[in-house]
Design a protein around this motif. Structure first.
Motif, PDB file in Angstrom:
ATOM      1  N   GLN A 137       0.844  -1.195   0.000  1.00 45.92           N
ATOM      2  CA  GLN A 137       0.000   0.000   0.000  1.00 45.92           C
ATOM      3  C   GLN A 137       0.880   1.245   0.000  1.00 45.92           C
ATOM      4  OE1 GLN A 137      -2.706  -0.534   3.399  1.00 45.92           O
ATOM      5  NE2 GLN A 137      -4.361  -0.415   1.934  1.00 45.92           N
ATOM      6  N   PRO A 138       0.450   2.316  -0.675  1.00 51.62           N
ATOM      7  CA  PRO A 138       1.269   3.532  -0.704  1.00 51.62           C
ATOM      8  C   PRO A 138       1.380   4.155   0.686  1.00 51.62           C
ATOM      9  CG  PRO A 138      -0.913   3.958  -1.623  1.00 51.62           C
ATOM     10  CD  PRO A 138      -0.812   2.476  -1.428  1.00 51.62           C
ATOM     11  N   ALA A 139       2.492   4.866   0.903  1.00 49.77           N
ATOM     12  CA  ALA A 139       2.683   5.551   2.179  1.00 49.77           C
ATOM     13  C   ALA A 139       1.623   6.626   2.356  1.00 49.77           C
ATOM     14  CB  ALA A 139       4.081   6.185   2.216  1.00 49.77           C
ATOM     15  N   ALA A 140       1.385   7.003   3.607  1.00 51.23           N
ATOM     16  CA  ALA A 140       0.432   8.082   3.880  1.00 51.23           C
ATOM     17  C   ALA A 140       0.900   9.367   3.193  1.00 51.23           C
ATOM     18  CB  ALA A 140       0.318   8.304   5.388  1.00 51.23           C
TER      19      ALA A 140
ATOM     20  N   GLY B 223      10.072  20.737   0.282  1.00 52.48           N
ATOM     21  CA  GLY B 223       9.795  20.987  -1.124  1.00 52.48           C
ATOM     22  C   GLY B 223       9.646  22.469  -1.394  1.00 52.48           C
ATOM     23  N   CYS B 224      10.044  22.892  -2.593  1.00 51.83           N
ATOM     24  CA  CYS B 224       9.984  24.315  -2.948  1.00 51.83           C
ATOM     25  C   CYS B 224       9.092  24.573  -4.151  1.00 51.83           C
ATOM     26  CB  CYS B 224      11.385  24.856  -3.214  1.00 51.83           C
ATOM     27  SG  CYS B 224      12.440  24.879  -1.737  1.00 51.83           S
ATOM     28  N   THR B 225       8.312  23.576  -4.563  1.00 56.23           N
ATOM     29  CA  THR B 225       7.374  23.754  -5.669  1.00 56.23           C
ATOM     30  C   THR B 225       6.014  23.177  -5.281  1.00 56.23           C
ATOM     31  OG1 THR B 225       8.108  21.658  -6.666  1.00 56.23           O
ATOM     32  CG2 THR B 225       9.171  23.672  -7.444  1.00 56.23           C
ATOM     33  N   GLU B 226       4.964  23.825  -5.752  1.00 58.36           N
ATOM     34  CA  GLU B 226       3.615  23.334  -5.486  1.00 58.36           C
ATOM     35  C   GLU B 226       3.294  22.143  -6.381  1.00 58.36           C
ATOM     36  OE1 GLU B 226       0.535  26.411  -4.632  1.00 58.36           O
ATOM     37  OE2 GLU B 226       1.986  27.738  -5.622  1.00 58.36           O
ATOM     38  N   PRO B 227       2.381  21.264  -5.943  1.00 62.44           N
ATOM     39  CA  PRO B 227       1.718  21.248  -4.626  1.00 62.44           C
ATOM     40  C   PRO B 227       2.662  20.715  -3.549  1.00 62.44           C
ATOM     41  CG  PRO B 227       1.037  19.343  -5.903  1.00 62.44           C
ATOM     42  CD  PRO B 227       1.932  20.164  -6.811  1.00 62.44           C
ATOM     43  N   TYR B 228       2.465  21.229  -2.338  1.00 62.78           N
ATOM     44  CA  TYR B 228       3.311  20.806  -1.228  1.00 62.78           C
ATOM     45  C   TYR B 228       2.678  19.572  -0.587  1.00 62.78           C
ATOM     46  CZ  TYR B 228       5.196  25.470  -1.991  1.00 62.78           C
ATOM     47  OH  TYR B 228       5.746  26.580  -2.561  1.00 62.78           O
ATOM     48  N   SER B 229       2.910  18.436  -1.218  1.00 65.27           N
ATOM     49  CA  SER B 229       2.317  17.177  -0.788  1.00 65.27           C
ATOM     50  C   SER B 229       3.436  16.153  -0.631  1.00 65.27           C
ATOM     51  CB  SER B 229       1.283  16.707  -1.815  1.00 65.27           C
ATOM     52  OG  SER B 229       0.625  15.552  -1.385  1.00 65.27           O
ATOM     53  N   PHE B 230       3.497  15.492   0.516  1.00 68.80           N
ATOM     54  CA  PHE B 230       4.624  14.621   0.834  1.00 68.80           C
ATOM     55  C   PHE B 230       4.163  13.196   1.140  1.00 68.80           C
ATOM     56  CE2 PHE B 230       5.517  18.966   2.181  1.00 68.80           C
ATOM     57  CZ  PHE B 230       6.721  19.224   1.536  1.00 68.80           C
ATOM     58  N   ARG B 231       4.891  12.211   0.602  1.00 73.00           N
ATOM     59  CA  ARG B 231       4.695  10.814   0.972  1.00 73.00           C
ATOM     60  C   ARG B 231       5.436  10.561   2.275  1.00 73.00           C
ATOM     61  NH1 ARG B 231       0.661   7.944  -1.588  1.00 73.00           N
ATOM     62  NH2 ARG B 231       0.729   8.257  -3.847  1.00 73.00           N
ATOM     63  N   VAL B 232       4.703  10.212   3.311  1.00 76.17           N
ATOM     64  CA  VAL B 232       5.280  10.033   4.637  1.00 76.17           C
ATOM     65  C   VAL B 232       5.351   8.543   4.934  1.00 76.17           C
ATOM     66  CG1 VAL B 232       5.022  10.567   7.081  1.00 76.17           C
ATOM     67  CG2 VAL B 232       4.375  12.260   5.369  1.00 76.17           C
TER      68      VAL B 232
ATOM     69  N   ASN C  86      -2.082   6.521   8.396  1.00 76.65           N
ATOM     70  CA  ASN C  86      -2.312   5.151   7.942  1.00 76.65           C
ATOM     71  C   ASN C  86      -1.863   5.027   6.497  1.00 76.65           C
ATOM     72  OD1 ASN C  86      -3.864   4.014  10.294  1.00 76.65           O
ATOM     73  ND2 ASN C  86      -5.225   5.707   9.757  1.00 76.65           N
ATOM     74  N   LYS C  87      -1.301   3.882   6.137  1.00 76.34           N
ATOM     75  CA  LYS C  87      -0.880   3.661   4.761  1.00 76.34           C
ATOM     76  C   LYS C  87      -2.059   3.871   3.821  1.00 76.34           C
ATOM     77  CE  LYS C  87       3.084   0.574   5.310  1.00 76.34           C
ATOM     78  NZ  LYS C  87       3.260   0.795   6.753  1.00 76.34           N
ATOM     79  N   GLY C  88      -1.826   4.631   2.776  1.00 79.96           N
ATOM     80  CA  GLY C  88      -2.880   4.919   1.818  1.00 79.96           C
ATOM     81  C   GLY C  88      -3.782   6.061   2.212  1.00 79.96           C
ATOM     82  N   GLY C  89      -3.630   6.601   3.437  1.00 85.15           N
ATOM     83  CA  GLY C  89      -4.482   7.693   3.906  1.00 85.15           C
ATOM     84  C   GLY C  89      -3.886   9.052   3.577  1.00 85.15           C
ATOM     85  N   GLN C  90      -4.637  10.093   3.889  1.00 79.74           N
ATOM     86  CA  GLN C  90      -4.198  11.463   3.606  1.00 79.74           C
ATOM     87  C   GLN C  90      -4.642  12.396   4.719  1.00 79.74           C
ATOM     88  OE1 GLN C  90      -4.715  12.830  -0.412  1.00 79.74           O
ATOM     89  NE2 GLN C  90      -4.905  14.972   0.193  1.00 79.74           N
TER      90      GLN C  90
END
Length: 208
Positions: free
Chosen positions: A30-33, A62-71, A101-105
């Motif tokens: 499953q993808p990381a959160a 990160g310095c470019t949008e979107p500021y979304s990170f895989r944790v 949770n894995k796969g969550g956001q």
């Protein structure tokens, strides 16, 4: 018939075991959160940190949008802290308690960072009220609610970002962080200003 039932039970047990194994494998893949840091001003670099039991367990930038990170962290509860800044100065910050949770956001919302600045002057009469102000250049005041007051002489082109009444010789301003901030103190006919090139932490300003 009895032999058939026994073999059938063994086959069923094997089938259940196989399903459990496949389920575990699927969970591993499953993808990381994903954590989104929302509200960053244009041109900012964003940093996200995750804390567990008061210890840093991960950081992303990160310095470019979107500021979304895989944790990629084990499922569980964490404290997430987001910051947005430029040239090493933090302009925005946000904090949230979240269960990953894995796969969550989840989302960390940012707002302008403010610091507490005590403003005073040797010439202040503690028996009289005074007024302390903070003035910024418009580009440094992005995301800040400003006053409508026109700038006084010498502060043309600036906007008023904080104002407080000074009592007993000192007053505290809740001012946004930024560069080239001018603090102004007024008591009757007496006026003084002090310029701070970089405002980034709580402190004290003495007006000459």
């Amino acid at each position: 018939m009895k032999r058939f039932v026994v073999l059938g039970g063994a086959a069923l047990a094997l089938l259940i075991s196989g399903c459990d194994t496949l389920s575990g494998i699927a969970g591993d893949f499953q993808p990381a959160a994903r954590v989104e840091v929302a509200g960053a001003l244009e041109g900012m670099c964003v940093r996200l940190e995750a804390f567990k039991d008061s210890r840093t367990v991960g950081s992303w930038e990160g310095c470019t949008e979107p500021y979304s990170f895989r944790v990629n962290l084990p499922d569980g509860a964490y404290t997430l802290v987001g910051q947005a800044g430029r040239d090493g100065l933090t302009y925005q910050e946000g904090r949230t308690e979240a269960t990953l949770n894995k796969g969550g956001q989840t989302t960390v919302a940012l707002s302008r960072k403010r610091v507490k600045v005590q403003v005073t002057a040797a010439w202040l009469d503690p028996a009289k009220a005074a007024l302390a102000e903070a003035w910024m250049l418009p580009q440094e005041a992005r995301g800040v609610a400003t006053y409508a007051d026109p700038p006084p002489a010498g502060l043309e082109g600036r906007v008023l970002v904080a104002r407080e009444v000074v009592a007993q010789g000192a007053g505290s301003l809740n001012a946004p962080t930024g560069k080239d901030v001018v603090f102004r103190l007024v008591q009757g006919e007496s006026v003084g200003v002090a310029r701070v090139s970089r405002l980034e932490a709580d402190g004290k300003v003495v007006i000459p």
